[in-house]
Design an enzyme around this catalytic site. Structure first.
Site, short mmCIF file in Angstrom:
data_model
loop_
_atom_site.label_atom_id
_atom_site.label_comp_id
_atom_site.label_asym_id
_atom_site.label_seq_id
_atom_site.Cartn_x
_atom_site.Cartn_y
_atom_site.Cartn_z
N ASP A 116 0.83 -1.21 0.00
CA ASP A 116 0.00 0.00 0.00
C ASP A 116 0.87 1.26 0.00
OD1 ASP A 116 -2.33 1.44 -0.04
OD2 ASP A 116 -2.84 1.10 2.06
N GLU A 130 0.58 -13.19 12.36
CA GLU A 130 1.21 -12.08 13.05
C GLU A 130 1.20 -10.88 12.08
OE1 GLU A 130 2.37 -12.05 16.15
OE2 GLU A 130 1.82 -14.15 16.47
N ASN A 168 -10.94 -2.61 -5.59
CA ASN A 168 -10.15 -1.64 -6.36
C ASN A 168 -10.77 -1.29 -7.72
OD1 ASN A 168 -6.95 -2.81 -5.05
ND2 ASN A 168 -8.13 -1.02 -4.44
C1 IPE Z 1 -5.54 -2.72 -0.28
O1 IPE Z 1 -5.16 -1.41 -0.46
C2 IPE Z 1 -5.47 -3.46 -1.57
C3 IPE Z 1 -4.14 -3.62 -2.13
C4 IPE Z 1 -3.01 -3.26 -1.60
C5 IPE Z 1 -4.11 -4.27 -3.41
P1 IPE Z 1 -6.23 -0.24 -0.63
O2 IPE Z 1 -5.45 1.02 -0.70
O3 IPE Z 1 -7.13 -0.54 -1.77
O4 IPE Z 1 -7.07 -0.37 0.72
P2 IPE Z 1 -7.98 0.70 1.47
O5 IPE Z 1 -8.98 1.19 0.48
O6 IPE Z 1 -7.07 1.82 1.92
O7 IPE Z 1 -8.56 -0.05 2.61
C1 IPE Z 2 -1.55 0.19 -3.35
O1 IPE Z 2 -1.29 1.57 -3.39
C2 IPE Z 2 -1.69 -0.40 -4.73
C3 IPE Z 2 -3.05 -0.84 -5.06
C4 IPE Z 2 -4.07 -0.83 -4.25
C5 IPE Z 2 -3.26 -1.30 -6.40
P1 IPE Z 2 -2.49 2.62 -3.39
O2 IPE Z 2 -2.82 2.93 -4.81
O3 IPE Z 2 -3.61 2.12 -2.56
O4 IPE Z 2 -1.78 3.85 -2.73
P2 IPE Z 2 -2.45 4.91 -1.76
O5 IPE Z 2 -3.06 4.15 -0.63
O6 IPE Z 2 -3.48 5.64 -2.54
O7 IPE Z 2 -1.32 5.78 -1.33
MG MG Z 3 -4.09 2.40 -0.61
#
Ligand code: IPE
Ligand code: IPE
Ligand code: MG
Length: 238
Positions: free
Chosen positions: A18, A203, A66
Site C-alpha cells: 500500500d 502475526e 479496487n
Molecule cells: C488494499 O489497499 C489493496 C491492495 C493493496 C491491493 P487499498 O489502498 O485498496 O485499501 P484501502 O482502500 O485503503 O482499505
Molecule cells: C496500493 O497503493 C496499490 C493498489 C491498491 C493497487 P495505493 O494505490 O492504494 O496507494 P495509496 O493508498 O493511494 O497511497
Molecule cells: Mg491504498
C-alpha cells in the site's frame, strides 16, 4: 542469549502493498507512476524473500474493491500486470519461482487471463519459492466461492461433512499454508479484505514506509520482528 528460542523464519509472508498513490502525490506525479515504482519494489522483495528462503510469498496487488477506482487507474494497473507477467515469467522460472494467482479472473480482459495462465504453466515445476499474486482478490468473495463450491458438490450427491477442513479445501489455494506474517506498508492499520479465512492466527507487521520505498532491508526488519513473537494460539506457555 535469546537466540535459541527465536521463531524460525516464516513459511508464508503476505504483503499488503500500500502507498503507491501517496508516493506519487508527494512527488507531484500521477498515481500510475506510483504503481510503476511499486513494480520495482516487487522485484526487490521477491529477491529478498528468496534469499531469506521464504517458501511462500503472497502479494496483494488488486482487491475486489479496487474496481471502484477511476477507470484510467484501473486500466493502467491492468497494463502493468500484463507487462510484469509477460516480461518476468521467464526470469522467475530461471530463479525457480512458481507463479500462482488468487482471485476471480472473470473480470479481467482475456489477454491478461491468457498471460496469467502462461505464467502459471511455464513456472509450474519451480520449487524454490511460490509467488502468489492476489489479483481481483477479496477475502469475502473467496469465502462465498468456497460456499458455492461446497453447495455444488453437495447438490451433485457428494456426502460432504462440513468442517474447517472442508472449507479450506474449497478456498482458492488450499495447499498454501496460512500466512505466518502479514506486512502492510504505508501506515494503514487494516486488512482491507485480504486473506480473511487464512489470517486468523497471522502475526502483523505495520510500517509507515510507502510501498515503492520498501526495500530488502525493510523486509528483513519485518522478519526480525516476527522471529521475536510469541505465538500462543489460545494456549498458555508451558
Ligand atoms: C488494499 O489497499 C489493496 C491492495 C493493496 C491491493 P487499498 O489502498 O485498496 O485499501 P484501502 O482502500 O485503503 O482499505
Ligand atoms: C496500493 O497503493 C496499490 C493498489 C491498491 C493497487 P495505493 O494505490 O492504494 O496507494 P495509496 O493508498 O493511494 O497511497
Ligand atoms: Mg491504498
Amino acid at each position: 542469549l535469546k537466540n535459541y528460542d527465536e521463531r524460525p523464519i516464516p513459511s508464508h509472508v503476505a504483503i499488503i502493498m500500500d502507498g503507491n498513490g501517496r508516493w506519487a502525490k508527494k512527488r507531484h506525479l500521477p498515481r500510475l507512476m506510483g504503481h510503476k515504482a511499486g513494480v520495482n519494489a516487487v522485484e526487490n522483495i521477491v529477491r529478498a524473500a528468496k534469499e531469506t528462503k521464504i517458501p511462500f510469498l503472497s502479494l496483494y496487488a488488486f482487491s475486489s474493491e479496487n474496481w471502484n477506482r477511476p477507470k484510467e487507474e484501473v486500466s493502467g494497473l491492468i497494463s502493468l500486470f500484463r507487462l510484469y507477467f509477460r516480461n518476468k515469467a521467464r526470469e522467475l522460472k530461471e530463479n525457480d519461482v512458481r507463479i500462482r494467482f488468487a482471485g476471480r479472473r472473470d473480470l479481467f480482459p482475456q489477454d491478461l487471463v491468457d498471460i496469467m495462465k502462461d505464467a502459471e504453466e511455464s513456472t509450474g515445476d519451480c520449487r524454490t519459492m511460490q509467488l502468489i499474486l492476489c489479483l481481483n482478490y477479496g477475502g469475502r468473495q473467496e469465502i462465498v466461492d468456497a460456499i458455492k463450491g461446497i453447495t455444488r458438490e453437495s447438490l451433485s450427491g457428494k456426502d460432504l461433512e462440513i468442517n474447517e477442513n472442508t472449507v479450506r479445501q474449497f478456498l482458492y489455494l488450499p495447499d498454501v499454508p496460512d500466512p505466518d506474517l502479514i506486512i502492510r506498508t504505508s501506515g494503514e492499520l487494516r486488512l482491507s479484505n485480504f486473506w480473511l479465512w487464512q489470517a486468523s492466527y497471522s502475526e502483523f507487521y505495520f510500517t509507515d514506509v510507502l510501498w515503492p520505498d520498501f526495500t530488502g532491508e525493510e523486509f528483513q526488519k519485518a522478519i526480525q520482528s516476527y522471529t521475536k513473537r510469541d505465538r500462543r494460539y489460545g494456549s498458555v506457555k508451558t
